[in-house]
Every structure is written in structure tokens, then in C-alpha cells.
Design a protein around this motif. Sequence first.
Motif, PDB file in Angstrom:
ATOM      1  N   GLY A 170       0.816  -1.208   0.000  1.00 46.68           N
ATOM      2  CA  GLY A 170       0.000   0.000   0.000  1.00 46.68           C
ATOM      3  C   GLY A 170       0.844   1.250   0.000  1.00 46.68           C
ATOM      4  N   LEU A 171       1.743   1.314  -0.970  1.00 46.58           N
ATOM      5  CA  LEU A 171       2.617   2.481  -1.095  1.00 46.58           C
ATOM      6  C   LEU A 171       1.789   3.691  -1.523  1.00 46.58           C
ATOM      7  N   LYS A 172       2.011   4.797  -0.834  1.00 42.11           N
ATOM      8  CA  LYS A 172       1.232   6.001  -1.128  1.00 42.11           C
ATOM      9  C   LYS A 172       1.374   6.409  -2.597  1.00 42.11           C
TER      10      LYS A 172
ATOM     11  N   ASP B 202       1.992 -10.997  -3.641  1.00 40.37           N
ATOM     12  CA  ASP B 202       3.359 -10.887  -3.104  1.00 40.37           C
ATOM     13  C   ASP B 202       3.357 -10.527  -1.599  1.00 40.37           C
ATOM     14  N   PRO B 203       4.509 -10.648  -0.956  1.00 36.14           N
ATOM     15  CA  PRO B 203       4.545 -10.469   0.511  1.00 36.14           C
ATOM     16  C   PRO B 203       4.226  -9.056   0.971  1.00 36.14           C
ATOM     17  N   ARG B 204       3.773  -8.994   2.196  1.00 36.69           N
ATOM     18  CA  ARG B 204       3.522  -7.690   2.816  1.00 36.69           C
ATOM     19  C   ARG B 204       4.854  -6.942   3.000  1.00 36.69           C
TER      20      ARG B 204
ATOM     21  N   LEU C 209      12.660  -6.848   0.069  1.00 37.26           N
ATOM     22  CA  LEU C 209      12.896  -5.850  -0.972  1.00 37.26           C
ATOM     23  C   LEU C 209      12.129  -4.566  -0.672  1.00 37.26           C
ATOM     24  N   MET C 210      10.895  -4.727  -0.232  1.00 39.85           N
ATOM     25  CA  MET C 210      10.092  -3.551   0.105  1.00 39.85           C
ATOM     26  C   MET C 210      10.620  -2.873   1.376  1.00 39.85           C
ATOM     27  N   TYR C 211      11.126  -3.684   2.318  1.00 41.81           N
ATOM     28  CA  TYR C 211      11.725  -3.122   3.534  1.00 41.81           C
ATOM     29  C   TYR C 211      12.893  -2.205   3.169  1.00 41.81           C
ATOM     30  N   MET C 212      13.683  -2.654   2.181  1.00 40.24           N
ATOM     31  CA  MET C 212      14.912  -1.938   1.844  1.00 40.24           C
ATOM     32  C   MET C 212      14.679  -0.726   0.948  1.00 40.24           C
ATOM     33  N   ASN C 213      13.509  -0.678   0.276  1.00 40.10           N
ATOM     34  CA  ASN C 213      13.314   0.317  -0.775  1.00 40.10           C
ATOM     35  C   ASN C 213      12.908   1.682  -0.242  1.00 40.10           C
ATOM     36  N   ASN C 214      13.722   2.264   0.614  1.00 40.07           N
ATOM     37  CA  ASN C 214      13.485   3.631   1.072  1.00 40.07           C
ATOM     38  C   ASN C 214      14.836   4.202   1.499  1.00 40.07           C
TER      39      ASN C 214
ATOM     40  N   TYR D 154      18.113  -5.228  -6.595  1.00 40.51           N
ATOM     41  CA  TYR D 154      17.132  -4.141  -6.501  1.00 40.51           C
ATOM     42  C   TYR D 154      17.376  -3.178  -5.339  1.00 40.51           C
ATOM     43  N   THR D 155      18.324  -3.501  -4.461  1.00 42.02           N
ATOM     44  CA  THR D 155      18.524  -2.650  -3.289  1.00 42.02           C
ATOM     45  C   THR D 155      20.022  -2.426  -3.064  1.00 42.02           C
TER      46      THR D 155
END
Lengths: 426, 151
Positions: A53-55, A81-83, A381-386, A404-405
Motif C-alpha cells: 500500500g505504497l502512497k 506478493d509479501p507484505r 525488498l520492500m523493507y529496503m526500498n526507502n 534491486y537494493t
Amino acid sequence: MILTKEQQAILDGEKGETMAKVMKTLVMYGDAFGAERMVPVTSKYNHLVTSFGLKMMTPVFDLMQQLIDAGVVSEQKFSVDPRPIDKNVPANPLQKLIFNKFMYSKQDFYEDQLKSLGLLEDDAFTCTCYMDEVGNKPKKGEVLSWAESSAVVYANSVLGARCNRNSGIIDIMGSIAGCVPEFGLLTDEGRKATWIIEIKTEKKPEAQLLGSAIGMKVMEAVPYIKGLDKWLGTELDDATCTYLKDFGAATASNGAVGLYHIENLTPEAKEQGDALICEGAQVYVIDDAELERVYKSYPVIWKKADASPKLCFMGCPHMSLEQLKSWTERVEKGLAEAGNKKVVIPTVFTSSPAVLREFEKTPYAERLRATGVITSYICPLMYMNNPLCAKMPVITSSNKLRTYTTSRYYTDDEILVQITKGGAAK
Amino acid sequence: MSQIREFKGRVVTPGTVSAEALVSHGGLNTLASFQKALQFGDKTATCGDQNNPDLYGKQMLGKALCLPQTIGSTTGGLVLYCACAMERQPACMLFSKPIDSLAAAGAILADVWVDNVKMPVVDCLGDEFLDYVKDGMTITLKDDGVVVVEG
């Protein structure tokens, strides 16, 4: 493209404007690749890539809401895909604030949308939906409308299903319409290999490095791999499937491989052998030196190359049950040899909620907890993408996460040493 | 005196436009390139992909983006769709190679589902096109897939 009467009627608006736009999207998608017709989606379940749920994805949520409001949803349930967030994963207060209040502020809203659209189960969030424990495992020859590159390459190669490398949103539209344009990996011709890969290593190749080397070489082409059965055998047992999961993800992230064949091992290679290889196929020979060259080519993009790792992620794609068990034993042995009780770097093993539930039923779960390793269903991957996490020195044995990170790749053996004994960066 | 060359490609999504060229010789990682701009309100769509030396740090909004293909995550198509819906898209995308499934999805989703925003896409322009075109050249895209490069 030649449509059936029913498909043409949908395109002409017989089932409403929104459904017509869904069909128009698929027709244009097929036209771009010379598809001559649509074929039915025949898998029991779908799999979507968009789980976060990326803004910034507000336009996607608006589109999903258009589908829901128009009653244009799929009869086919799906995994996703994962949360992107899990309170079990170490994060400082600032990171938590950024995750929950800014980056993923739409997570709950989007998960409600997914439920309205046909989410398989409340926790059907994983990139390895094809694991037995999860239950979204298509059969050979079934046509899919999946996205998620690592799942697509596994379904095509190991399971013999048929799926193109679809983008997010296209995935659910194929499922809603019940058909997808026939091109690429859905066709017999598109599943033939234009590359022959000859494995001539003196030891079992590291799955991640081998996949990376092949992906970078063949890009989106189909490779036929010879000589790997010497190391993997000829049966798709749990350990081999785990190897192929990680290998395939690397081919799909360092290249755009959607299907590979392995001589004497994967289903179509077992059936058709060299008949799968196109005339004039190019050849790529891989030996130990070539894998070392690939490994050394990985850039280190940490600000301080010799920084001490602050976190280790394993499981991109999510770990299998077999992998969680074998790594429990490896970590225990490594700690015993090092004279340590707990891992010396905060370490997170990620896996699907369903696999983690099964793992918890085994004695291994308590043993792994005793080593200090944390388990999580998160998408690393989502954890790292910031920007905050990108500054952290994170290590991993996942080539996909590395690609990707800013995380830094080490082989499995090197990761084990780092987390059980510690040690300076390479 | 500036030179003019024409290249002919295939129309994926139609439209005409004139814009300044921005050239990537490697594949465009759509997620890595647009994520920062979309997430943190950069309306000029500055490329955030550190692995792309041709584009990193450059404004993509309103440029004629010339590239071989896109690479990376299968979220690529929806990221491109979001860029269009948020009006942070290139003026057009011009591919030297046949378009890949992720870029095609993004372009088509934008064409069908976004009102009043156009990002015409042409592919199969050939390697010679990408060898010739340079940042800052003026691109004129015609509705039949002809790309005029001036500079």
C-alpha cells in the motif's frame, strides 16, 4: 487479433464500460506482441505482484476501486506478493514512523481492496505461492495470468505451466476476463531455447551466482542448461526445487528470463530433450572462473565499503520449509564452531505465512529461535526500498535483493560465517 | 548547421509530440527510476536509478525518452502507469528494440485508463537510432511511427 463472439461483445461494451476497458487493455497487449487470439486462463488460482500500500501507487488503488465499483472482479481467487511491513523485523523508531505513517499508509486500505477483488486467504501474501503449504501450485500445461518474475519463471520452468512475464494490473485483468493473449511463453515455439548453457564447474554452482550469470547473458531468451543434472540429479525433490527457486529468481532479476530448461530434470526437457533447442542456438560455457568473475562484478554500493553489517536478510524469494530446516542446522553448527550462542548480526529469515505455520509445528522452530534468528513474512525488498534503509549496511545471499537494493551479496557459506562468527567485509 | 535524420518504428500507443531527447543506452529499470520521484513528490520525475549512469539525476518529465527496453521488477508496468496518472511521464518513449512486456503494459494501461494524458510509444527503431540520438537533440514523433531527430 481474432476474437470470439463473446470476447468481441465484451470489447463492444455488452458487459459495461469498465469490462470493455479491461478487454481493450488485453487486446492491445496482445497486439503489441503479434498475438492472433486469446486463450482461456486455466489455472485454479491467480497470483498478483502488487501487495504494498505504497502512497505513490494511489492511481493503482483508484483503478482497483473502479473495478470493484463496477463489479468487475475475478471468479478466480489469487495470492499476492509479501507484505512490506512486519513488526518482527528490526527497525528504529524513525524507520517505523516512515513505514507506517508515510510510505505504507495505504496498506490497510489496499488489503481491503484485495479482499474485495478475490484474495485467496487473509494471509495469502508471498512470492512463493507455488509451495505445497501455500497451495497455489499450477499443473503442467495450465495457462496463467500471473505476475511476479520469480514465481512466473518457477511456474514455467519447474512446473511446466504457461505464463508470460506479465506486469502488475495486467495480471488481474487476465483473470477478470478469463483469457490472455497467446504469445511468447504461451506458445510451443516461444518455449524453445535460443541459448545452450554448458555447466563445466568442478563443484556444485551457487544457485544465485549461476542464475545471475545466465540472466545477464541471455536477458529475456530461453536457456537450455546442460551439465547441471550432474549436481542436482534428475528428480525434483524438495532440495532441488529450493535450488531452482533461487536460481530462477536470479535469472529473472539480473535478466528477464521467464523460462529455462534443465537437461534431464525440468519437465519439458525430460520429455523433449534437445528438440527444445532452436537451430543456431548460441552457447555459453560456465566454469568456476566465470562464476567468480560474475561475483566480483557485483558493485558494492554501501557508503563505507568496510562497514559492519547491521542486518542480514535471507529469503528473497521466500524460503522453503526444507530451507528453513537445513539453515537451522547450519546456523547451529556454525555457532557451535564459533563458540557463540546467538547470531552476531541481527538476522531475518523470510518465508510465507503458510510455510512459517508448518515450520512452527516442527522442533526446528524452537531451535532456530534459540540461535537468535528472527522469522518473518515480510518482503525484504520492500523493507529496503526507502532512503533510510538504503543507507544501512545489509547483507544477503539473495541475488534478487542485491540487484534491486543496496544490500550486499555473499555466498551462503560466507553468510553463515558472517552471522555466526562475524568478520570483516570482503 | 543542424542535421536531420528520420527513423521508422512501430506504433505501440499512438500520438504525436515534439520534445528534447533523453537517452539511456542500458535498459530502463522502471521501478528504480521512478520510485523516488513518485514517492516523494518530485514533479519533474528525476531518475533515481543509481545503476543507470545515462539517466541518474536527470529530469524525465516531458523528455523524449530513447532506450533499448525496460528491465527489472514486474511492477514496472504499473509504475509507468502511475507516472502517467500523476502527470510525471516522459513526453514519449522510443524503443530501439521490440518492446518488452512490462513497458508495453505500462504504455497500454496509461493509454486506456488515464484520461487526458498521452505518452505515445514507438518500438523497433533499430540499434542505429540509439547510436545516433544524443541528449538534447530535438525529437519529433509523427503518428505513423516516424521519428525525426534534429541536432
